[in-house]
Write a protein that holds these residues in place. Sequence first.
Motif, PDB file in Angstrom:
ATOM      1  N   MET A   1      20.272   5.960   1.990  1.00 17.91           N
ATOM      2  CA  MET A   1      20.970   6.223   3.245  1.00 17.91           C
ATOM      3  C   MET A   1      21.209   7.711   3.485  1.00 17.91           C
ATOM      4  N   GLU A   2      21.521   8.445   2.426  1.00 17.36           N
ATOM      5  CA  GLU A   2      21.928   9.835   2.599  1.00 17.36           C
ATOM      6  C   GLU A   2      20.747  10.755   2.868  1.00 17.36           C
ATOM      7  N   LYS A   3      19.620  10.452   2.240  1.00 14.62           N
ATOM      8  CA  LYS A   3      18.455  11.325   2.376  1.00 14.62           C
ATOM      9  C   LYS A   3      17.266  10.475   2.802  1.00 14.62           C
ATOM     10  N   ASP A   4      17.292  10.059   4.072  1.00 10.04           N
ATOM     11  CA  ASP A   4      16.274   9.132   4.560  1.00 10.04           C
ATOM     12  C   ASP A   4      14.865   9.579   4.216  1.00 10.04           C
ATOM     13  N   SER A   5      14.554  10.824   4.501  1.00 12.73           N
ATOM     14  CA  SER A   5      13.170  11.265   4.358  1.00 12.73           C
ATOM     15  C   SER A   5      13.027  12.527   3.526  1.00 12.73           C
ATOM     16  N   GLU A   6      14.089  12.937   2.839  1.00 16.56           N
ATOM     17  CA  GLU A   6      14.006  14.170   2.064  1.00 16.56           C
ATOM     18  C   GLU A   6      12.973  14.015   0.947  1.00 16.56           C
ATOM     19  N   GLY A   7      12.057  14.943   0.883  1.00 10.61           N
ATOM     20  CA  GLY A   7      11.023  14.896  -0.140  1.00 10.61           C
ATOM     21  C   GLY A   7       9.859  14.010   0.219  1.00 10.61           C
ATOM     22  N   CYS A   8       9.903  13.343   1.367  1.00  8.04           N
ATOM     23  CA  CYS A   8       8.812  12.459   1.786  1.00  8.04           C
ATOM     24  C   CYS A   8       8.067  13.072   2.967  1.00  8.04           C
ATOM     25  N   SER A   9       6.766  12.903   2.960  1.00  5.48           N
ATOM     26  CA  SER A   9       5.943  13.303   4.098  1.00  5.48           C
ATOM     27  C   SER A   9       5.117  12.097   4.510  1.00  5.48           C
ATOM     28  N   HIS A  10       4.369  12.250   5.595  1.00  4.62           N
ATOM     29  CA  HIS A  10       3.550  11.124   6.055  1.00  4.62           C
ATOM     30  C   HIS A  10       2.373  10.850   5.128  1.00  4.62           C
ATOM     31  N   GLU A  11       2.138  11.724   4.164  1.00  4.10           N
ATOM     32  CA  GLU A  11       1.137  11.431   3.140  1.00  4.10           C
ATOM     33  C   GLU A  11       1.599  10.298   2.231  1.00  4.10           C
ATOM     34  N   GLU A  12       2.885   9.948   2.308  1.00  3.30           N
ATOM     35  CA  GLU A  12       3.455   8.886   1.480  1.00  3.30           C
ATOM     36  C   GLU A  12       3.834   7.659   2.302  1.00  3.30           C
ATOM     37  N   ASP A  13       3.249   7.502   3.476  1.00  7.19           N
ATOM     38  CA  ASP A  13       3.577   6.356   4.325  1.00  7.19           C
ATOM     39  C   ASP A  13       3.178   5.046   3.647  1.00  7.19           C
ATOM     40  N   ALA A  14       4.087   4.079   3.691  1.00  8.35           N
ATOM     41  CA  ALA A  14       3.858   2.768   3.079  1.00  8.35           C
ATOM     42  C   ALA A  14       3.130   1.845   4.047  1.00  8.35           C
ATOM     43  N   GLY A  15       2.359   0.931   3.479  1.00  8.95           N
ATOM     44  CA  GLY A  15       1.637  -0.049   4.288  1.00  8.95           C
ATOM     45  C   GLY A  15       1.626  -1.397   3.602  1.00  8.95           C
ATOM     46  N   VAL A  16       1.071  -2.401   4.274  1.00  8.88           N
ATOM     47  CA  VAL A  16       0.993  -3.747   3.707  1.00  8.88           C
ATOM     48  C   VAL A  16      -0.337  -4.396   4.051  1.00  8.88           C
ATOM     49  N   LYS A  17      -0.740  -5.320   3.187  1.00  8.43           N
ATOM     50  CA  LYS A  17      -1.795  -6.280   3.488  1.00  8.43           C
ATOM     51  C   LYS A  17      -1.176  -7.655   3.292  1.00  8.43           C
ATOM     52  N   CYS A  18      -1.108  -8.423   4.362  1.00 11.84           N
ATOM     53  CA  CYS A  18      -0.426  -9.718   4.328  1.00 11.84           C
ATOM     54  C   CYS A  18      -1.423 -10.864   4.185  1.00 11.84           C
TER      55      CYS A  18
ATOM     56  N   LEU B   1       0.831  -1.206   0.000  1.00 17.53           N
ATOM     57  CA  LEU B   1       0.000   0.000   0.000  1.00 17.53           C
ATOM     58  C   LEU B   1       0.864   1.253   0.000  1.00 17.53           C
ATOM     59  N   SER B   2       0.373   2.286  -0.646  1.00 15.80           N
ATOM     60  CA  SER B   2       1.112   3.541  -0.738  1.00 15.80           C
ATOM     61  C   SER B   2       0.194   4.706  -0.408  1.00 15.80           C
ATOM     62  N   GLY B   3       0.777   5.896  -0.326  1.00 19.66           N
ATOM     63  CA  GLY B   3      -0.018   7.108  -0.160  1.00 19.66           C
ATOM     64  C   GLY B   3      -0.732   7.229   1.165  1.00 19.66           C
ATOM     65  N   GLY B   4      -0.192   6.639   2.229  1.00 21.87           N
ATOM     66  CA  GLY B   4      -0.829   6.757   3.538  1.00 21.87           C
ATOM     67  C   GLY B   4      -2.241   6.221   3.564  1.00 21.87           C
ATOM     68  N   GLN B   5      -2.494   5.137   2.818  1.00 26.62           N
ATOM     69  CA  GLN B   5      -3.857   4.600   2.713  1.00 26.62           C
ATOM     70  C   GLN B   5      -4.403   4.106   4.044  1.00 26.62           C
ATOM     71  N   LEU B   6      -3.532   3.732   4.969  1.00 27.51           N
ATOM     72  CA  LEU B   6      -3.986   3.249   6.272  1.00 27.51           C
ATOM     73  C   LEU B   6      -3.701   4.277   7.359  1.00 27.51           C
ATOM     74  N   GLY B   7      -3.803   5.541   7.004  1.00 30.21           N
ATOM     75  CA  GLY B   7      -3.590   6.614   7.967  1.00 30.21           C
ATOM     76  C   GLY B   7      -2.138   7.056   7.997  1.00 30.21           C
ATOM     77  N   GLN B   8      -1.936   8.284   8.439  1.00 29.43           N
ATOM     78  CA  GLN B   8      -0.591   8.847   8.486  1.00 29.43           C
ATOM     79  C   GLN B   8       0.042   8.628   9.851  1.00 29.43           C
ATOM     80  N   GLY B   9       1.330   8.283   9.832  1.00 29.72           N
ATOM     81  CA  GLY B   9       2.059   8.091  11.069  1.00 29.72           C
ATOM     82  C   GLY B   9       2.566   9.409  11.627  1.00 29.72           C
ATOM     83  N   MET B  10       3.268   9.318  12.744  1.00 29.89           N
ATOM     84  CA  MET B  10       3.893  10.479  13.368  1.00 29.89           C
ATOM     85  C   MET B  10       5.390  10.204  13.485  1.00 29.89           C
ATOM     86  N   GLY B  11       6.144  11.220  13.829  1.00 38.17           N
ATOM     87  CA  GLY B  11       7.573  11.031  14.008  1.00 38.17           C
ATOM     88  C   GLY B  11       8.316  11.042  12.689  1.00 38.17           C
ATOM     89  N   PRO B  12       9.550  10.526  12.669  1.00 34.58           N
ATOM     90  CA  PRO B  12      10.387  10.605  11.466  1.00 34.58           C
ATOM     91  C   PRO B  12       9.980   9.605  10.392  1.00 34.58           C
TER      92      PRO B  12
END
Length: 762
Positions: free
Chosen positions: A399-416, A366-377
């Motif tokens: 490694m160099e830019k862990d979260s540059e350009g990313c926000s919690h609107e792009e949080d990844a998720g899974v359905k197992c 899952l992409s785009g924070g489909q299961l809600g947005q997280g907090m923190g880094p």
Amino acid sequence: MLALWSISFVLLCSWRLSYAQYEHLGFAIAYQEPEQDLYTPPELPADTPRIQLRLAGEKRKHNEGRVEVFYEGEWGTVCDDDFTIHAAQVICRELGYFEAISWSPSSKYGKGEGRIWFDNVHCKGKEKSLAQCESNGIGVSDCKHSEDVGVVCSDKRIPGFKFVNTLTNNINSLNIQVEDVRIRPILASYRKRIPVTEGYVEVKDGGKWKQICDDEWTQMNSRVICGMFGFPGQKRYNTRVYKMFARRRKPSYWDYTINCTGKEAHLSSCTLGHTLSNSTCEEGTPVVVSCIPGRAFAPTPMTGYKKAFRQEQPLVRLRGGAVVGEGRVEVLKNGEWGTICDDNWNLLAATVVCRELGFGSAKEALSGGQLGQGMGPVHMNEVQCSGFEKSVTECSFNMEKDSEGCSHEEDAGVKCNVPAMGFQQRLRLSGGRNPFEGRVEVLVERNGSLVWGTVCGEGWTTMEAMVVCRQLGLGFASNAFQETWYWPGAVNADAVVMSGVRCAGTEMSLSHCLHHGEYLSCPKGGGRFAAGVSCSETAPDLVLNPQVVEQTTYLEDRPMFMLQCAYEENCLASTSSATPANSPRRLLRFSSQIHNNGQSDFRPKISRENWVWHDCHRHYHSMEVFTHYDLLSTNGTKVAEGHKASFCLEDSECDEGIEKRYECANFGEQGITVGCWDTYRHDIDCQWVDITDVKPGDYIFQIVINPNYEVAESDYTNNIVKCRCRYDGHRIWMYNCHIGGSFSAETEDTFPGLINNQVTHR
């Protein structure tokens, strides 16, 4: 004296376990799907080019991908010029899927290689093969691979679908297309087990179940099959007994063998092996797999766990999912939990997460924070996995830019994929207007037979309703009902068969909750007083901003004559009743900023005609107990009398592009919109803790929102904020404010005696 409370054991019923049980039931018992026409293999005219199709590329679920065509010994692609949903329908049907859901232009699934076989495709939707659609002609194209088209097909397969191979050679380039797959238990000891972990691997082709020849079968093949059925690993089994069984009963073999690399999330991504001569497996026997279930699904203590599970501190967790094995992926890094950005997030990485957590392969990335947005880094970005890592933290990432350009609107998720436990068959909703609501009816054993009955509505809350909705695969609970006279259920199921139900909210089945067992106690009886639920695919998720609490804290000495309104609302310590009018009370003041990071609006439980007018705040409060404020000693003992604050819920501010929907003024609608937040400023009455009687020292300040779980949320574990504070008798310092559960277990242990808002038995 017999204990009234007991934990019931799961009823082990012999339900037919097939791959179909892994899909969410589209309709409840009273809402059967219409019967479909039986599939007949297409008969193509002699002049129609013989092609084969597959879905390839950077997938996020197995039934989607870049459309690739095999023709004249070479794989190629299809251009997106003039492509329509009708062409997608033809492609999906040709691959054995029931229908097309959507299509995507501009190489969404990555650029293909080789020839572009079809361009300017015009289909009517009824063609039996893509080769029958009008086009520029096979191999005639002016497109580039940046225009490769992709499709998303339905999960559902065509009933009776039969794979037809039109090629005489190169079949090892073709993906496997069958109607269904199952593990069929053969030995008596495994037939009684739920979940089924060992047995023949069978495919359904042309409406008939067939075994697979074990010629060239590898452990990688077993790994893929076990993953499909929700198991993280596989183990060896007793081959002698299965050879004896195969000699007694002649197997019916599928025409092909199978080749998997072990990285596939689904059998459809594996390729065909060789063709069996005369559909016989000369020296071989039917394929058998023996899978290792995750701890939550193990029927009995089993060996092999150490190979399948990490025993140390977990580095990965799922949050915000409605069912087990689903959620936003969070990883632990430098002692703090954070999320993964969805750039390059795919099935391969998602499967590593699922197996690490004791589930099978991934159904969907899952992409785009489909299961809600997280907090923190945001800890990881552009994750790339080989598929065999023990943890997603071992995969390479930016490694160099862990979260540059990313926000919690792009949080990844899974359905197992999770094992089929048969839970859905032991519960139903009856009498509702749609499959998502109704009276709760459970299947229990009485006098040696299975009967349907109701659940006592007394004490029925959101926690119990959450378990029901999860068990049925219907998402989250939106309401819990203690009376269901407006939902006439099955007449023969009116009798109460379960009472005193108390759930933690995390159980997989209602039978796992505490309840009275055989000693029923329900004074009002069943029928109209039976428990009911309404479910929703989405839920809100409230999160308190810890930085705002830390930055706005201060002390105020306020004379008692200015606190009469607050005194009447019990916002002061009990000793305030003896305080003279001119004497001050010392107040620890702060602001609360509560965000809704979920997927639906947060609405109060009670209707507006039951809201309460508050003179202090000059508006109606829709929730009498919305927050708890407490000051605790370092060992967790309350040192200041906290109070239960009531709130008027409104949208104070919203993220860019989101419009406010709720406001307290003029008896307006109350709630918190997704992407908005409600701010209760520090200068509002009762937005404090009375610390007049507190001695100087080090303390812990704690805020809990929605403490009684009155409104369903996708995640209750983030409803608490903890802070350290130091009080010297004149000034106060607030520091280390954080959301409960946002740090590692070692860090949380430095806050002894605190609750972390993990839902517990009430």
